[in-house]
Write a protein that holds these residues in place. Structure first.
Motif, PDB file in Angstrom:
ATOM      1  N   PHE A 119     -52.437 -35.733  48.474  1.00  0.00           N
ATOM      2  CA  PHE A 119     -51.137 -35.227  48.044  1.00  0.00           C
ATOM      3  C   PHE A 119     -50.435 -34.319  49.051  1.00  0.00           C
ATOM      4  CE2 PHE A 119     -53.777 -35.747  44.169  1.00  0.00           C
ATOM      5  CZ  PHE A 119     -53.067 -36.791  43.594  1.00  0.00           C
ATOM      6  N   GLY A 120     -51.039 -34.098  50.208  1.00  0.00           N
ATOM      7  CA  GLY A 120     -50.463 -33.175  51.162  1.00  0.00           C
ATOM      8  C   GLY A 120     -51.011 -31.774  50.954  1.00  0.00           C
ATOM      9  N   PRO A 121     -50.706 -30.837  51.863  1.00  0.00           N
ATOM     10  CA  PRO A 121     -51.281 -29.484  51.824  1.00  0.00           C
ATOM     11  C   PRO A 121     -51.098 -28.793  50.474  1.00  0.00           C
ATOM     12  CG  PRO A 121     -50.089 -29.837  53.864  1.00  0.00           C
ATOM     13  CD  PRO A 121     -49.794 -31.027  53.005  1.00  0.00           C
ATOM     14  N   CYS A 141     -58.490 -35.924  38.001  1.00  0.00           N
ATOM     15  CA  CYS A 141     -59.054 -35.226  36.846  1.00  0.00           C
ATOM     16  C   CYS A 141     -59.690 -33.937  37.365  1.00  0.00           C
ATOM     17  CB  CYS A 141     -60.091 -36.103  36.157  1.00  0.00           C
ATOM     18  SG  CYS A 141     -60.853 -35.335  34.709  1.00  0.00           S
ATOM     19  N   TYR A 142     -59.391 -32.808  36.743  1.00  0.00           N
ATOM     20  CA  TYR A 142     -60.008 -31.556  37.188  1.00  0.00           C
ATOM     21  C   TYR A 142     -60.017 -30.539  36.061  1.00  0.00           C
ATOM     22  CZ  TYR A 142     -55.122 -30.033  38.061  1.00  0.00           C
ATOM     23  OH  TYR A 142     -53.787 -29.730  37.943  1.00  0.00           O
ATOM     24  N   ARG A 143     -60.882 -29.547  36.197  1.00  0.00           N
ATOM     25  CA  ARG A 143     -60.967 -28.447  35.232  1.00  0.00           C
ATOM     26  C   ARG A 143     -61.382 -27.176  35.961  1.00  0.00           C
ATOM     27  NH1 ARG A 143     -63.830 -29.047  30.575  1.00  0.00           N
ATOM     28  NH2 ARG A 143     -64.026 -31.306  30.617  1.00  0.00           N
ATOM     29  N   GLY A 144     -61.094 -26.034  35.334  1.00  0.00           N
ATOM     30  CA  GLY A 144     -61.529 -24.754  35.870  1.00  0.00           C
ATOM     31  C   GLY A 144     -60.850 -24.348  37.169  1.00  0.00           C
ATOM     32  N   GLN A 145     -59.615 -24.756  37.377  1.00  0.00           N
ATOM     33  CA  GLN A 145     -58.968 -24.441  38.655  1.00  0.00           C
ATOM     34  C   GLN A 145     -57.447 -24.404  38.547  1.00  0.00           C
ATOM     35  OE1 GLN A 145     -59.427 -28.062  41.406  1.00  0.00           O
ATOM     36  NE2 GLN A 145     -60.955 -28.430  39.804  1.00  0.00           N
ATOM     37  N   THR A 146     -56.842 -23.799  39.550  1.00  0.00           N
ATOM     38  CA  THR A 146     -55.389 -23.747  39.682  1.00  0.00           C
ATOM     39  C   THR A 146     -55.007 -24.364  41.013  1.00  0.00           C
ATOM     40  OG1 THR A 146     -55.150 -21.736  38.348  1.00  0.00           O
ATOM     41  CG2 THR A 146     -53.379 -22.233  39.898  1.00  0.00           C
ATOM     42  N   LEU A 147     -54.111 -25.332  40.977  1.00  0.00           N
ATOM     43  CA  LEU A 147     -53.568 -25.941  42.192  1.00  0.00           C
ATOM     44  C   LEU A 147     -52.196 -25.346  42.442  1.00  0.00           C
ATOM     45  CD1 LEU A 147     -54.550 -29.691  41.631  1.00  0.00           C
ATOM     46  CD2 LEU A 147     -55.917 -27.817  42.560  1.00  0.00           C
ATOM     47  N   GLU A 148     -51.950 -24.943  43.674  1.00  0.00           N
ATOM     48  CA  GLU A 148     -50.667 -24.299  43.990  1.00  0.00           C
ATOM     49  C   GLU A 148     -50.107 -24.857  45.290  1.00  0.00           C
ATOM     50  OE1 GLU A 148     -48.641 -19.866  44.469  1.00  0.00           O
ATOM     51  OE2 GLU A 148     -50.824 -20.071  44.315  1.00  0.00           O
ATOM     52  N   ARG A 149     -48.842 -25.234  45.235  1.00  0.00           N
ATOM     53  CA  ARG A 149     -48.139 -25.646  46.447  1.00  0.00           C
ATOM     54  C   ARG A 149     -47.199 -24.507  46.835  1.00  0.00           C
ATOM     55  NH1 ARG A 149     -47.608 -31.342  46.814  1.00  0.00           N
ATOM     56  NH2 ARG A 149     -49.482 -30.981  48.018  1.00  0.00           N
ATOM     57  N   THR A 150     -47.458 -23.912  47.984  1.00  0.00           N
ATOM     58  CA  THR A 150     -46.693 -22.754  48.432  1.00  0.00           C
ATOM     59  C   THR A 150     -45.604 -23.166  49.415  1.00  0.00           C
ATOM     60  OG1 THR A 150     -48.116 -22.339  50.343  1.00  0.00           O
ATOM     61  CG2 THR A 150     -48.805 -21.386  48.228  1.00  0.00           C
ATOM     62  N   SER A 151     -44.712 -22.232  49.691  1.00  0.00           N
ATOM     63  CA  SER A 151     -43.651 -22.490  50.675  1.00  0.00           C
ATOM     64  C   SER A 151     -44.253 -22.782  52.049  1.00  0.00           C
ATOM     65  CB  SER A 151     -42.710 -21.285  50.755  1.00  0.00           C
ATOM     66  OG  SER A 151     -42.080 -21.064  49.517  1.00  0.00           O
ATOM     67  N   LEU A 164     -45.274 -26.408  52.425  1.00  0.00           N
ATOM     68  CA  LEU A 164     -44.174 -27.372  52.542  1.00  0.00           C
ATOM     69  C   LEU A 164     -43.782 -27.655  53.985  1.00  0.00           C
ATOM     70  CD1 LEU A 164     -41.861 -26.194  49.617  1.00  0.00           C
ATOM     71  CD2 LEU A 164     -43.671 -27.913  49.600  1.00  0.00           C
ATOM     72  N   ALA A 165     -44.093 -26.727  54.885  1.00  0.00           N
ATOM     73  CA  ALA A 165     -43.717 -26.910  56.287  1.00  0.00           C
ATOM     74  C   ALA A 165     -44.410 -28.113  56.923  1.00  0.00           C
ATOM     75  CB  ALA A 165     -44.041 -25.646  57.082  1.00  0.00           C
ATOM     76  N   ALA A 166     -45.514 -28.573  56.327  1.00  0.00           N
ATOM     77  CA  ALA A 166     -46.278 -29.678  56.915  1.00  0.00           C
ATOM     78  C   ALA A 166     -45.763 -31.056  56.498  1.00  0.00           C
ATOM     79  CB  ALA A 166     -47.747 -29.546  56.510  1.00  0.00           C
ATOM     80  N   PHE A 167     -44.814 -31.113  55.541  1.00  0.00           N
ATOM     81  CA  PHE A 167     -44.325 -32.399  55.062  1.00  0.00           C
ATOM     82  C   PHE A 167     -43.180 -32.906  55.934  1.00  0.00           C
ATOM     83  CE2 PHE A 167     -46.373 -30.725  51.282  1.00  0.00           C
ATOM     84  CZ  PHE A 167     -46.993 -31.849  50.759  1.00  0.00           C
ATOM     85  N   LEU A 217     -42.055 -36.195  35.700  1.00  0.00           N
ATOM     86  CA  LEU A 217     -41.538 -36.531  37.030  1.00  0.00           C
ATOM     87  C   LEU A 217     -41.356 -35.220  37.778  1.00  0.00           C
ATOM     88  CD1 LEU A 217     -40.482 -38.795  38.916  1.00  0.00           C
ATOM     89  CD2 LEU A 217     -38.199 -38.339  37.997  1.00  0.00           C
ATOM     90  N   LEU A 218     -42.093 -35.048  38.869  1.00  0.00           N
ATOM     91  CA  LEU A 218     -42.183 -33.748  39.547  1.00  0.00           C
ATOM     92  C   LEU A 218     -41.923 -33.892  41.039  1.00  0.00           C
ATOM     93  CD1 LEU A 218     -43.245 -30.788  40.053  1.00  0.00           C
ATOM     94  CD2 LEU A 218     -45.549 -31.786  40.077  1.00  0.00           C
ATOM     95  N   ASN A 219     -41.066 -33.028  41.563  1.00  0.00           N
ATOM     96  CA  ASN A 219     -40.883 -32.925  43.013  1.00  0.00           C
ATOM     97  C   ASN A 219     -42.090 -32.185  43.580  1.00  0.00           C
ATOM     98  OD1 ASN A 219     -40.172 -32.430  45.670  1.00  0.00           O
ATOM     99  ND2 ASN A 219     -38.044 -31.944  45.191  1.00  0.00           N
ATOM    100  N   GLN A 220     -42.961 -32.918  44.275  1.00  0.00           N
ATOM    101  CA  GLN A 220     -44.172 -32.328  44.824  1.00  0.00           C
ATOM    102  C   GLN A 220     -43.897 -31.475  46.057  1.00  0.00           C
ATOM    103  OE1 GLN A 220     -47.366 -32.158  44.094  1.00  0.00           O
ATOM    104  NE2 GLN A 220     -47.598 -33.565  42.369  1.00  0.00           N
ATOM    105  N   THR A 221     -42.704 -31.595  46.623  1.00  0.00           N
ATOM    106  CA  THR A 221     -42.358 -30.809  47.799  1.00  0.00           C
ATOM    107  C   THR A 221     -41.426 -29.665  47.421  1.00  0.00           C
ATOM    108  OG1 THR A 221     -40.851 -32.662  48.267  1.00  0.00           O
ATOM    109  CG2 THR A 221     -42.808 -32.488  49.609  1.00  0.00           C
ATOM    110  N   SER A 222     -41.772 -29.039  46.301  1.00  0.00           N
ATOM    111  CA  SER A 222     -41.128 -27.819  45.828  1.00  0.00           C
ATOM    112  C   SER A 222     -42.253 -26.922  45.323  1.00  0.00           C
ATOM    113  CB  SER A 222     -40.136 -28.140  44.703  1.00  0.00           C
ATOM    114  OG  SER A 222     -39.471 -26.978  44.270  1.00  0.00           O
ATOM    115  N   PRO A 223     -42.227 -25.616  45.599  1.00  0.00           N
ATOM    116  CA  PRO A 223     -43.346 -24.759  45.208  1.00  0.00           C
ATOM    117  C   PRO A 223     -43.638 -24.819  43.701  1.00  0.00           C
ATOM    118  CG  PRO A 223     -41.898 -23.611  46.727  1.00  0.00           C
ATOM    119  CD  PRO A 223     -41.193 -24.877  46.344  1.00  0.00           C
ATOM    120  N   TYR A 224     -44.927 -24.834  43.333  1.00  0.00           N
ATOM    121  CA  TYR A 224     -45.315 -24.828  41.925  1.00  0.00           C
ATOM    122  C   TYR A 224     -46.774 -24.401  41.797  1.00  0.00           C
ATOM    123  CZ  TYR A 224     -47.841 -29.237  42.680  1.00  0.00           C
ATOM    124  OH  TYR A 224     -48.715 -30.197  43.132  1.00  0.00           O
TER     125      TYR A 224
END
Length: 321
Positions: free
Chosen positions: A28-30, A59-69, A72-75, A108-115
């Motif tokens: 999914f990218g960085p 599929c995952y549990r017990g974790q938080t995935l975060e896309r930071t600003s 995004l520089a790597a996309f 439907l989610l923009n994956q290249t926006s912080p979340y």
């Protein structure tokens, strides 16, 4: 992003967290991975790329995935994921808003926006990664997040769920031509059934009438772009408007009629160049079949968009299919 398959069990979670993060980045990218529970940190991810789409299961549990600003520089391009959760919930946060994503919904989610996306229970979803440019051809002002709740209980949700499953389950069997046709139908359904102009807000001076005319023109271009005689004048006439008005409503959405027409033709050319059914045709013949009248003009546009000539692209062993 690309093909990947990786799993991590709860008893090896902490020892393999770096490998898990690497697998998610490949798919999914960085992205950043945080622990919610060191005792129940587990998951698996599978991703398979076909042409410009990528089909995923995570599929995952017990974790938080975060896309930071910083991530995004790597996309090199923006992309969305169209997701179908089958187990949850997932707490999703973007732009200061918290949303609970449940099983049976569509997202439907923009994956290249912080979340941030967090779960302690098991979150399991199937998704398709889509370049933003493909969606923008249908909805120029698309927003960053859409959710269709209770999709598994509604007729429109079932239509989209079943079509996405049908496309995904046969992913290795479709020919290139079939894949393109099915991809276009999927994108049409996503926009038709999920994207609400109230959320993907249009400019205030863009009236409903203008929007309706533009959507009609976009559809006409999409389904007739292989006609070599197609011109802005013909498009305007088919939509019952003047050429000047056609240009005006496209300009309001930061689009140009001829540019969009050429982009559709280039996408078709690219697909045909890697389709075994068209191996017997020359590059020039494929250009004509895609709607181009002038091979030199086609070659120049193709190289500008893809970085190589049509002939080089066709001969490349790793040409995108």
């Amino acid at each position: 992003m690309g093909d990947v398959s990786f799993s991590i069990s709860a008893d090896e979670g902490l020892r393999k967290i770096d490998a898990w993060r690497d697998a998610l980045c490949m798919a999914f990218g960085p992205i950043e991975v945080g622990l919610n529970s060191s005792d129940d940190f587990s998951g698996f991810v599978h991703a398979y790329r076909r042409g410009q789409l990528q089909f995923n299961e995570i599929c995952y549990r017990g974790q938080t995935l975060e896309r930071t600003s910083k991530n995004l520089a790597a996309f090199d391009q923006e992309y969305f994921t169209f997701g179908r959760p089958v187990a949850g919930p997932l707490v999703f946060e973007q732009k200061g808003h918290n949303v609970i994503v449940e099983a049976g919904s569509l997202v439907l989610l923009n994956q290249t926006s912080p979340y941030r996306a967090s779960t302690n229970s098991c979150y399991h979803a199937f998704s398709i990664s889509i370049p933003k440019t493909m969606l923008q051809q249908r909805a120029p002002h698309i927003g960053s997040f859409y959710r269709l709740e209770g999709a598994d209980k509604s007729s429109r949700g079932q239509l989209l769920i079943n079509f996405a499953k049908y496309l995904s389950e046969g992913i290795t069997a479709w020919t290139d031509a079939e894949m393109i046709a099915l991809r276009e139908q999927l994108l049409d359904l996503i926009i038709l059934l999920m994207v609400d102009n109230k959320d993907g807000r249009l400019p205030s001076d863009d009236s409903t009438v203008r929007t309706a005319h533009r959507e009609r023109a976009l559809a006409y271009i999409k389904y007739n772009h292989r006609n070599p005689d197609l011109t802005p004048k013909m498009i305007a006439a088919a939509c019952g408007i003047s050429v000047g008005y056609l240009n005006k409503i496209f300009h309001a959405a930061d689009l140009r009629v001829e540019h969009l027409l050429f982009m559709h033709r280039l996408e078709t050319c690219k697909a045909l160049l890697t389709d075994s059914a068209y191996q017997g045709l020359s590059v020039q013949q494929i250009a004509y079949k895609s709607g181009f009248n002038h091979p030199s003009h086609f070659s120049r546009l193709f190289k500008e968009k893809y970085g190589v000539s049509p002939s080089e692209f066709r001969l490349a062993p790793n040409a995108t299919r």
